[in-house]
Design a protein around this motif. Structure first.
Motif, PDB file in Angstrom:
ATOM      1  N   LEU A  99       0.866  -1.177   0.000  1.00 38.41           N
ATOM      2  CA  LEU A  99       0.000   0.000   0.000  1.00 38.41           C
ATOM      3  C   LEU A  99       0.901   1.225   0.000  1.00 38.41           C
ATOM      4  CD1 LEU A  99      -2.904   1.209   0.326  1.00 38.41           C
ATOM      5  CD2 LEU A  99      -2.490   1.173   2.801  1.00 38.41           C
ATOM      6  N   VAL A 100       0.762   2.085  -1.015  1.00 42.21           N
ATOM      7  CA  VAL A 100       1.564   3.304  -1.137  1.00 42.21           C
ATOM      8  C   VAL A 100       0.653   4.483  -0.819  1.00 42.21           C
ATOM      9  CG1 VAL A 100       3.058   4.665  -2.640  1.00 42.21           C
ATOM     10  CG2 VAL A 100       2.931   2.177  -2.934  1.00 42.21           C
ATOM     11  N   VAL A 101       1.060   5.307   0.148  1.00 41.59           N
ATOM     12  CA  VAL A 101       0.150   6.343   0.644  1.00 41.59           C
ATOM     13  C   VAL A 101       0.814   7.707   0.709  1.00 41.59           C
ATOM     14  CG1 VAL A 101      -1.383   4.825   1.948  1.00 41.59           C
ATOM     15  CG2 VAL A 101       0.739   5.643   3.013  1.00 41.59           C
ATOM     16  N   GLU A 102      -0.023   8.722   0.687  1.00 41.75           N
ATOM     17  CA  GLU A 102       0.390  10.126   0.794  1.00 41.75           C
ATOM     18  C   GLU A 102       0.572  10.464   2.274  1.00 41.75           C
ATOM     19  OE1 GLU A 102      -1.306  14.504  -0.675  1.00 41.75           O
ATOM     20  OE2 GLU A 102      -2.415  12.683  -1.133  1.00 41.75           O
ATOM     21  N   GLN A 103       1.552   9.795   2.881  1.00 43.87           N
ATOM     22  CA  GLN A 103       1.829   9.949   4.300  1.00 43.87           C
ATOM     23  C   GLN A 103       3.342   9.984   4.511  1.00 43.87           C
ATOM     24  OE1 GLN A 103      -0.553  10.276   6.713  1.00 43.87           O
ATOM     25  NE2 GLN A 103      -2.104   8.670   6.584  1.00 43.87           N
ATOM     26  N   ASP A 104       3.750  10.504   5.636  1.00 47.85           N
ATOM     27  CA  ASP A 104       5.168  10.597   5.978  1.00 47.85           C
ATOM     28  C   ASP A 104       5.800   9.198   6.046  1.00 47.85           C
ATOM     29  OD1 ASP A 104       7.253  12.618   7.514  1.00 47.85           O
ATOM     30  OD2 ASP A 104       7.361  10.566   8.254  1.00 47.85           O
ATOM     31  N   TYR A 106       8.502   8.023   7.635  1.00 47.66           N
ATOM     32  CA  TYR A 106       8.922   7.517   8.935  1.00 47.66           C
ATOM     33  C   TYR A 106       7.711   7.233   9.825  1.00 47.66           C
ATOM     34  CZ  TYR A 106      13.443   8.910   7.166  1.00 47.66           C
ATOM     35  OH  TYR A 106      14.567   9.032   6.383  1.00 47.66           O
ATOM     36  N   ALA A 107       6.649   7.981   9.625  1.00 50.97           N
ATOM     37  CA  ALA A 107       5.412   7.661  10.341  1.00 50.97           C
ATOM     38  C   ALA A 107       4.894   6.292   9.931  1.00 50.97           C
ATOM     39  CB  ALA A 107       4.358   8.738  10.070  1.00 50.97           C
ATOM     40  N   MET A 108       5.030   5.942   8.641  1.00 50.66           N
ATOM     41  CA  MET A 108       4.576   4.633   8.190  1.00 50.66           C
ATOM     42  C   MET A 108       5.503   3.524   8.709  1.00 50.66           C
ATOM     43  SD  MET A 108       1.754   5.286   6.725  1.00 50.66           S
ATOM     44  CE  MET A 108       1.641   6.617   7.951  1.00 50.66           C
ATOM     45  N   GLU A 109       6.773   3.815   8.874  1.00 53.44           N
ATOM     46  CA  GLU A 109       7.661   2.861   9.555  1.00 53.44           C
ATOM     47  C   GLU A 109       7.143   2.592  10.963  1.00 53.44           C
ATOM     48  OE1 GLU A 109      11.695   3.987   9.917  1.00 53.44           O
ATOM     49  OE2 GLU A 109      12.131   3.929   7.771  1.00 53.44           O
ATOM     50  N   ASP A 110       6.764   3.662  11.663  1.00 54.93           N
ATOM     51  CA  ASP A 110       6.290   3.525  13.037  1.00 54.93           C
ATOM     52  C   ASP A 110       4.972   2.765  13.104  1.00 54.93           C
ATOM     53  OD1 ASP A 110       8.528   4.984  13.725  1.00 54.93           O
ATOM     54  OD2 ASP A 110       7.446   6.886  13.894  1.00 54.93           O
ATOM     55  N   VAL A 111       4.126   2.946  12.094  1.00 54.81           N
ATOM     56  CA  VAL A 111       2.862   2.201  12.035  1.00 54.81           C
ATOM     57  C   VAL A 111       3.127   0.703  11.947  1.00 54.81           C
ATOM     58  CG1 VAL A 111       0.936   1.674  10.451  1.00 54.81           C
ATOM     59  CG2 VAL A 111       1.404   4.040  11.119  1.00 54.81           C
ATOM     60  N   LEU A 112       4.215   0.319  11.283  1.00 56.96           N
ATOM     61  CA  LEU A 112       4.552  -1.101  11.104  1.00 56.96           C
ATOM     62  C   LEU A 112       5.446  -1.647  12.214  1.00 56.96           C
ATOM     63  CD1 LEU A 112       5.167  -1.247   7.240  1.00 56.96           C
ATOM     64  CD2 LEU A 112       3.151  -2.031   8.498  1.00 56.96           C
ATOM     65  N   ALA A 113       5.755  -0.829  13.217  1.00 58.78           N
ATOM     66  CA  ALA A 113       6.538  -1.323  14.348  1.00 58.78           C
ATOM     67  C   ALA A 113       5.760  -2.447  15.048  1.00 58.78           C
ATOM     68  CB  ALA A 113       6.841  -0.191  15.313  1.00 58.78           C
ATOM     69  N   PRO A 114       6.465  -3.455  15.578  1.00 62.19           N
ATOM     70  CA  PRO A 114       5.772  -4.625  16.158  1.00 62.19           C
ATOM     71  C   PRO A 114       4.723  -4.288  17.197  1.00 62.19           C
ATOM     72  CG  PRO A 114       8.131  -5.040  15.983  1.00 62.19           C
ATOM     73  CD  PRO A 114       7.928  -3.594  15.624  1.00 62.19           C
ATOM     74  N   ALA A 148      -3.533  -3.122   6.153  1.00 63.32           N
ATOM     75  CA  ALA A 148      -2.356  -3.407   5.326  1.00 63.32           C
ATOM     76  C   ALA A 148      -1.273  -4.099   6.139  1.00 63.32           C
ATOM     77  CB  ALA A 148      -1.829  -2.117   4.712  1.00 63.32           C
ATOM     78  N   GLY A 149      -1.115  -3.687   7.387  1.00 63.15           N
ATOM     79  CA  GLY A 149      -0.116  -4.314   8.244  1.00 63.15           C
ATOM     80  C   GLY A 149      -0.453  -5.738   8.613  1.00 63.15           C
ATOM     81  N   ARG A 150      -1.744  -6.055   8.665  1.00 65.01           N
ATOM     82  CA  ARG A 150      -2.154  -7.443   8.972  1.00 65.01           C
ATOM     83  C   ARG A 150      -2.063  -8.349   7.756  1.00 65.01           C
ATOM     84  NH1 ARG A 150      -6.361  -4.680  11.629  1.00 65.01           N
ATOM     85  NH2 ARG A 150      -7.860  -5.250  10.012  1.00 65.01           N
ATOM     86  N   LEU A 151      -2.425  -7.817   6.583  1.00 66.58           N
ATOM     87  CA  LEU A 151      -2.483  -8.652   5.391  1.00 66.58           C
ATOM     88  C   LEU A 151      -1.110  -9.106   4.925  1.00 66.58           C
ATOM     89  CD1 LEU A 151      -5.228  -6.930   3.189  1.00 66.58           C
ATOM     90  CD2 LEU A 151      -5.421  -9.026   4.522  1.00 66.58           C
ATOM     91  N   ASP A 152      -0.096  -8.270   5.129  1.00 64.18           N
ATOM     92  CA  ASP A 152       1.247  -8.652   4.699  1.00 64.18           C
ATOM     93  C   ASP A 152       2.216  -8.367   5.835  1.00 64.18           C
ATOM     94  OD1 ASP A 152       2.873  -9.399   2.100  1.00 64.18           O
ATOM     95  OD2 ASP A 152       4.013  -7.846   3.140  1.00 64.18           O
ATOM     96  N   LYS A 153       3.095  -9.308   6.113  1.00 66.38           N
ATOM     97  CA  LYS A 153       4.017  -9.182   7.239  1.00 66.38           C
ATOM     98  C   LYS A 153       5.375  -8.618   6.855  1.00 66.38           C
ATOM     99  CE  LYS A 153       0.876 -10.928   9.852  1.00 66.38           C
ATOM    100  NZ  LYS A 153       0.112 -10.009  10.733  1.00 66.38           N
ATOM    101  N   GLY A 154       5.570  -8.299   5.586  1.00 62.29           N
ATOM    102  CA  GLY A 154       6.853  -7.789   5.140  1.00 62.29           C
ATOM    103  C   GLY A 154       7.101  -6.358   5.568  1.00 62.29           C
ATOM    104  N   PRO A 155       8.360  -5.913   5.481  1.00 61.54           N
ATOM    105  CA  PRO A 155       8.709  -4.550   5.910  1.00 61.54           C
ATOM    106  C   PRO A 155       8.177  -3.461   5.002  1.00 61.54           C
ATOM    107  CG  PRO A 155      10.602  -5.612   4.894  1.00 61.54           C
ATOM    108  CD  PRO A 155       9.541  -6.660   5.011  1.00 61.54           C
TER     109      PRO A 155
END
Length: 416
Positions: A99-104, A106-114, A148-155
């Motif tokens: 999922l590619v989004v109009e968002q920051d 590093y914020a999206m990195e933080d969203v995917l943090a464990p 998106a974070g649940r459907l795919d576990k990749g970074p």
């Protein structure tokens, strides 16, 4: 030879005389009937699943797409819910993993943090902590990020490509890894200023557009001395570019003729960040397939209305280079009780005669050969806008019953 030339001249003259008669009697086309025939209803059940004829159509239309590009009008409730249902389908039926989004970024990195990946409640708490890092932090957008974070576990399940917006989040990390006391002191001074200028619990760029800020950030980057391409240097460069981009808007409001660069320089930066993501997505050797969700202006195939070749155009052409295609969907919200309301004329001519009462997808591809008939009556600028839409997107999705997005998960004030 002479006889042959005379016969040719007579034939040409006959054809020229016949041409006006042919043009004067064009076949009549029932435009409302054509639009109705290419309109299909569907349902999306609160974001859980797409069903109905429109769902079947979208599944088929996106089967060969490498990228599906949603162009939205921001801060609505139903739009992210539809996006979630579509992404579920693309993931389950076509193997989309990104999922590619109009968002920051590093914020999206933080969203995917464990500690918060796939958890809308935890993501909401984080949005409340760093509201400036989330340009779109509604409950519905948060639920999409969690999905998106649940459907795919990749970074690379989520790729954020917006210019820097969460200044405190950037500065706090840079302070922790600052190489020398003088640089740390400047970073701490900037952080205090950012908290002062962007102190309200909402998205704000007052710090980034402050006069002289771009130059100050450039000096900080030089003093920091981070290795080019390192995380610290990328964060600092992101702050510089973001201040530059937002600064064009402020300078244009003051009368300086630089407003165009707010669009063109920004699109170049969005493309740069996307390509960084793409190389990571493709690291395993498999062709990445991704859904984009941006403001509609960014998703045009071709030049957009603000005179830039946007990230959407790159995605379309990139997919073609990879032997696939892009598929663009313009989402049009229909506010509850307002029907077509303020829908502009250039868009209205492509819509069903009466506002639909259920979600509806309109296939634009069959309408392209009829563009001359469709744009009859439009003013010059409206006709230009019409052509940009009918060629820039492949379908329009109408979402009746739209309402403003909610912000309960973050506890922030609703926007709009």
């Amino acid at each position: 030879m002479m006889r042959s030339m005379k016969r040719g001249s007579v034939l040409l003259a006959a054809l020229m005389l016949a041409a006006p008669a042919i043009a004067a009697d064009p076949a009549r086309i029932d435009l409302p009937a054509v639009i109705a025939a290419n309109s299909r209803p569907f349902a999306y059940d609160g974001g859980s699943a797409l069903t109905g004829p429109g769902a079947v159509f979208l599944e088929g239309a996106t089967a060969e797409a490498q990228f599906v590009l949603l162009g939205e009008d921001h801060y609505w409730r139903e739009t992210p819910l539809f996006a979630a249902a579509l992404y579920r389908m693309l993931h389950g039926r076509h193997g989309f993993r990104h999922l590619v989004v109009e968002q920051d970024r590093y914020a999206m990195e933080d969203v995917l943090a464990p500690e918060r990946r796939g958890d809308a409640v935890e993501i909401g708490r984080y949005v409340g902590r760093y509201p400036g890092s989330f340009e779109f932090g509604s409950d519905q957008d948060i639920e999409l990020l969690a999905l998106a974070g649940r459907l795919d576990k990749g970074p690379m399940a989520i790729c954020g490509v917006e210019q820097a917006v969460g200044v405190p989040r950037y500065l706090e990390e840079l302070i922790r890894i600052a190489p020398k006391p003088a640089v740390r002191a400047e970073l701490e001074a900037l952080l205090a200023l950012a908290r002062k200028l962007d102190g309200e619990p909402t998205y704000s760029v007052n710090f980034l557009i402050a006069p002289g800020m771009t130059e100050r950030l450039e000096r900080l980057r030089a003093a920091y001395g981070a290795r080019p391409g390192s995380r610290a240097d990328e964060m600092l460069l992101g702050l510089v570019r973001s201040s530059e981009i937002f600064g064009y808007y402020r300078r244009a409001e003051a009368g300086e003729p630089v407003g165009l660069y707010n669009n063109t320089v920004r699109e170049t930066w969005l493309k740069r960040l996307f390509l960084r993501c793409y190389h990571r997505m493709a690291a395993g050797g498999k062709l990445p397939r991704a859904m984009f969700k941006f403001g509609a202006n960014h998703m045009f195939h071709g030049k957009n209305p603000t005179q830039a070749f946007p990230i959407g155009n790159l995605a379309h052409e990139f997919a073609i280079a990879n032997g696939r295609e892009g598929y663009g969907v313009m989402i049009v919200p229909l506010a509850a009780g307002k029907g077509y309301g303020d829908t502009p004329p250039e868009l209205r001519v492509m819509l069903p005669a009466e506002p639909p009462t259920v979600p509806t997808v309109i296939d634009l591809r069959p309408l392209r050969p009829l563009q001359r008939q469709l744009r009859v009556g439009l003013k010059d600028l409206e006709a230009v806008a019409f052509r940009e839409i009918v060629h820039g997107f492949d379908a329009i999705v109408l979402l009746p019953g739209e309402a403003p997005a909610t912000m309960k998960l973050s506890g922030l004030k609703p926007i709009g």
